[in-house]
Write a protein that holds these residues in place. Structure first.
Motif, PDB file in Angstrom:
ATOM      1  N   SER A 190      18.060   8.666 -10.315  1.00  0.00           N
ATOM      2  CA  SER A 190      18.865   7.772  -9.469  1.00  0.00           C
ATOM      3  C   SER A 190      18.699   8.104  -7.993  1.00  0.00           C
ATOM      4  O   SER A 190      18.668   7.212  -7.141  1.00  0.00           O
ATOM      5  N   SER A 191      18.567   9.364  -7.685  1.00  0.00           N
ATOM      6  CA  SER A 191      18.386   9.788  -6.306  1.00  0.00           C
ATOM      7  C   SER A 191      17.022   9.348  -5.771  1.00  0.00           C
ATOM      8  O   SER A 191      16.882   8.926  -4.627  1.00  0.00           O
ATOM      9  N   TYR A 192      16.003   9.428  -6.622  1.00  0.00           N
ATOM     10  CA  TYR A 192      14.655   9.045  -6.200  1.00  0.00           C
ATOM     11  C   TYR A 192      14.549   7.534  -6.004  1.00  0.00           C
ATOM     12  O   TYR A 192      13.768   7.066  -5.179  1.00  0.00           O
ATOM     13  N   THR A 193      15.352   6.774  -6.730  1.00  0.00           N
ATOM     14  CA  THR A 193      15.368   5.321  -6.545  1.00  0.00           C
ATOM     15  C   THR A 193      15.801   4.977  -5.126  1.00  0.00           C
ATOM     16  O   THR A 193      15.204   4.110  -4.481  1.00  0.00           O
ATOM     17  N   LEU A 194      16.819   5.659  -4.618  1.00  0.00           N
ATOM     18  CA  LEU A 194      17.251   5.422  -3.235  1.00  0.00           C
ATOM     19  C   LEU A 194      16.163   5.825  -2.248  1.00  0.00           C
ATOM     20  O   LEU A 194      15.951   5.159  -1.233  1.00  0.00           O
ATOM     21  N   SER A 195      15.463   6.892  -2.545  1.00  0.00           N
ATOM     22  CA  SER A 195      14.379   7.335  -1.682  1.00  0.00           C
ATOM     23  C   SER A 195      13.248   6.305  -1.673  1.00  0.00           C
ATOM     24  O   SER A 195      12.660   6.034  -0.618  1.00  0.00           O
ATOM     25  N   LYS A 196      12.941   5.709  -2.825  1.00  0.00           N
ATOM     26  CA  LYS A 196      11.899   4.681  -2.885  1.00  0.00           C
ATOM     27  C   LYS A 196      12.307   3.430  -2.114  1.00  0.00           C
ATOM     28  O   LYS A 196      11.473   2.790  -1.475  1.00  0.00           O
ATOM     29  N   ILE A 197      13.591   3.072  -2.166  1.00  0.00           N
ATOM     30  CA  ILE A 197      14.076   1.912  -1.419  1.00  0.00           C
ATOM     31  C   ILE A 197      13.922   2.167   0.081  1.00  0.00           C
ATOM     32  O   ILE A 197      13.477   1.298   0.831  1.00  0.00           O
ATOM     33  N   GLY A 198      14.277   3.362   0.524  1.00  0.00           N
ATOM     34  CA  GLY A 198      14.109   3.717   1.930  1.00  0.00           C
ATOM     35  C   GLY A 198      12.650   3.713   2.349  1.00  0.00           C
ATOM     36  O   GLY A 198      12.300   3.265   3.449  1.00  0.00           O
ATOM     37  N   PHE A 199      11.769   4.192   1.468  1.00  0.00           N
ATOM     38  CA  PHE A 199      10.334   4.181   1.741  1.00  0.00           C
ATOM     39  C   PHE A 199       9.826   2.750   1.897  1.00  0.00           C
ATOM     40  O   PHE A 199       9.064   2.439   2.827  1.00  0.00           O
ATOM     41  N   THR A 200      10.259   1.865   1.015  1.00  0.00           N
ATOM     42  CA  THR A 200       9.850   0.463   1.090  1.00  0.00           C
ATOM     43  C   THR A 200      10.338  -0.180   2.378  1.00  0.00           C
ATOM     44  O   THR A 200       9.583  -0.901   3.045  1.00  0.00           O
ATOM     45  N   CYS A 201      11.577   0.083   2.761  1.00  0.00           N
ATOM     46  CA  CYS A 201      12.103  -0.447   4.023  1.00  0.00           C
ATOM     47  C   CYS A 201      11.318   0.093   5.213  1.00  0.00           C
ATOM     48  O   CYS A 201      11.071  -0.635   6.181  1.00  0.00           O
ATOM     49  N   ALA A 202      10.909   1.348   5.151  1.00  0.00           N
ATOM     50  CA  ALA A 202      10.134   1.950   6.235  1.00  0.00           C
ATOM     51  C   ALA A 202       8.778   1.271   6.385  1.00  0.00           C
ATOM     52  O   ALA A 202       8.322   0.993   7.503  1.00  0.00           O
ATOM     53  N   VAL A 203       8.127   0.988   5.262  1.00  0.00           N
ATOM     54  CA  VAL A 203       6.831   0.311   5.313  1.00  0.00           C
ATOM     55  C   VAL A 203       6.990  -1.088   5.895  1.00  0.00           C
ATOM     56  O   VAL A 203       6.196  -1.520   6.742  1.00  0.00           O
ATOM     57  N   VAL A 204       8.040  -1.795   5.493  1.00  0.00           N
ATOM     58  CA  VAL A 204       8.305  -3.127   6.032  1.00  0.00           C
ATOM     59  C   VAL A 204       8.595  -3.042   7.528  1.00  0.00           C
ATOM     60  O   VAL A 204       8.091  -3.846   8.320  1.00  0.00           O
ATOM     61  N   GLY A 205       9.388  -2.054   7.936  1.00  0.00           N
ATOM     62  CA  GLY A 205       9.709  -1.891   9.360  1.00  0.00           C
ATOM     63  C   GLY A 205       8.481  -1.574  10.195  1.00  0.00           C
ATOM     64  O   GLY A 205       8.326  -2.093  11.301  1.00  0.00           O
ATOM     65  N   ILE A 206       7.588  -0.742   9.681  1.00  0.00           N
ATOM     66  CA  ILE A 206       6.358  -0.428  10.414  1.00  0.00           C
ATOM     67  C   ILE A 206       5.470  -1.667  10.510  1.00  0.00           C
ATOM     68  O   ILE A 206       4.879  -1.937  11.564  1.00  0.00           O
ATOM     69  N   CYS A 207       5.384  -2.436   9.437  1.00  0.00           N
ATOM     70  CA  CYS A 207       4.592  -3.677   9.480  1.00  0.00           C
ATOM     71  C   CYS A 207       5.176  -4.654  10.495  1.00  0.00           C
ATOM     72  O   CYS A 207       4.422  -5.279  11.259  1.00  0.00           O
ATOM     73  N   PHE A 208       6.507  -4.793  10.520  1.00  0.00           N
ATOM     74  CA  PHE A 208       7.136  -5.653  11.524  1.00  0.00           C
ATOM     75  C   PHE A 208       6.852  -5.150  12.934  1.00  0.00           C
ATOM     76  O   PHE A 208       6.619  -5.939  13.848  1.00  0.00           O
ATOM     77  N   SER A 209       6.877  -3.836  13.128  1.00  0.00           N
ATOM     78  CA  SER A 209       6.595  -3.270  14.444  1.00  0.00           C
ATOM     79  C   SER A 209       5.178  -3.603  14.892  1.00  0.00           C
ATOM     80  O   SER A 209       4.952  -3.978  16.052  1.00  0.00           O
ATOM     81  N   ILE A 210       4.234  -3.467  13.984  1.00  0.00           N
ATOM     82  CA  ILE A 210       2.843  -3.773  14.326  1.00  0.00           C
ATOM     83  C   ILE A 210       2.675  -5.257  14.627  1.00  0.00           C
ATOM     84  O   ILE A 210       2.032  -5.627  15.620  1.00  0.00           O
ATOM     85  N   LEU A 211       3.281  -6.112  13.811  1.00  0.00           N
ATOM     86  CA  LEU A 211       3.192  -7.553  14.061  1.00  0.00           C
ATOM     87  C   LEU A 211       3.852  -7.934  15.381  1.00  0.00           C
ATOM     88  O   LEU A 211       3.327  -8.759  16.139  1.00  0.00           O
ATOM     89  N   PHE A 212       5.005  -7.341  15.669  1.00  0.00           N
ATOM     90  CA  PHE A 212       5.709  -7.640  16.915  1.00  0.00           C
ATOM     91  C   PHE A 212       4.894  -7.147  18.112  1.00  0.00           C
ATOM     92  O   PHE A 212       4.813  -7.821  19.138  1.00  0.00           O
ATOM     93  N   PHE A 213       4.260  -5.972  17.974  1.00  0.00           N
ATOM     94  CA  PHE A 213       3.406  -5.462  19.044  1.00  0.00           C
ATOM     95  C   PHE A 213       2.233  -6.408  19.297  1.00  0.00           C
ATOM     96  O   PHE A 213       1.907  -6.715  20.444  1.00  0.00           O
ATOM     97  N   LEU A 214       1.591  -6.871  18.227  1.00  0.00           N
ATOM     98  CA  LEU A 214       0.483  -7.810  18.387  1.00  0.00           C
ATOM     99  C   LEU A 214       0.948  -9.112  19.035  1.00  0.00           C
ATOM    100  O   LEU A 214       0.259  -9.670  19.900  1.00  0.00           O
ATOM    101  N   PHE A 215       2.116  -9.602  18.633  1.00  0.00           N
ATOM    102  CA  PHE A 215       2.664 -10.821  19.228  1.00  0.00           C
ATOM    103  C   PHE A 215       2.911 -10.640  20.722  1.00  0.00           C
ATOM    104  O   PHE A 215       2.540 -11.493  21.527  1.00  0.00           O
ATOM    105  N   VAL A 216       3.505  -9.523  21.094  1.00  0.00           N
ATOM    106  CA  VAL A 216       3.786  -9.261  22.509  1.00  0.00           C
ATOM    107  C   VAL A 216       2.492  -9.091  23.296  1.00  0.00           C
ATOM    108  O   VAL A 216       2.338  -9.644  24.402  1.00  0.00           O
ATOM    109  N   ALA A 217       1.527  -8.361  22.739  1.00  0.00           N
ATOM    110  CA  ALA A 217       0.259  -8.135  23.434  1.00  0.00           C
ATOM    111  C   ALA A 217      -0.499  -9.442  23.632  1.00  0.00           C
ATOM    112  O   ALA A 217      -1.019  -9.709  24.729  1.00  0.00           O
ATOM    113  N   ILE A 218      -0.560 -10.277  22.598  1.00  0.00           N
ATOM    114  CA  ILE A 218      -1.249 -11.558  22.722  1.00  0.00           C
ATOM    115  C   ILE A 218      -0.521 -12.463  23.694  1.00  0.00           C
ATOM    116  O   ILE A 218      -1.153 -13.163  24.503  1.00  0.00           O
ATOM    117  N   SER A 219       0.809 -12.454  23.667  1.00  0.00           N
ATOM    118  CA  SER A 219       1.578 -13.275  24.608  1.00  0.00           C
ATOM    119  C   SER A 219       1.327 -12.852  26.047  1.00  0.00           C
ATOM    120  O   SER A 219       1.172 -13.698  26.935  1.00  0.00           O
TER     121      SER A 219
END
Length: 99
Positions: free
Chosen positions: A60-89
């Motif tokens: 049960s504890s590792y399930t929470l850790s996996k959820i946090g890991f998934t959110c981190a990957v999504v957040g990093i992807c959003f950061s990269i996409l937002f950076f590309l959007f700002v740079a292109i703009s």
């Protein structure tokens, strides 16, 4: 009845909180999202060997850790996409500034 004792991983809460914070942090000047995401992924990596030593006890504890890991990957992807959007703009805006 053979019940497994639910043990807590050391950094499960840190992984979850940092992973969740990386998503809105990705829209706040990009850097907070990347920092929180990298910290979350790093702490998740520290939890994995402990989980693999006794998967039933830490399930049960590792399930929470996996959820946090998934959110981190999504957040990093959003950061990269937002950076590309700002740079292109900025580049697109600078290219048409002299017109």
């Amino acid at each position: 009845m053979n019940q497994a004792i639910n043990k807590k991983l050391h950094f499960e809460t840190v992984v979850l909180v940092m992973g969740i914070l990386s998503i809105p942090g990705s829209l706040l000047y990009i850097l907070p999202g990347i920092v929180c995401g990298i910290l979350s992924i790093s702490f998740h990596g520290r939890n994995k060997p402990l989980y693999l030593s006794d998967p039933e006890a830490y399930q049960s504890s590792y399930t929470l850790s996996k959820i946090g890991f998934t959110c981190a990957v999504v957040g990093i992807c959003f950061s990269i996409l937002f950076f590309l959007f700002v740079a292109i703009s900025i580049l697109y805006g600078l290219g048409h500034y002299n017109d």
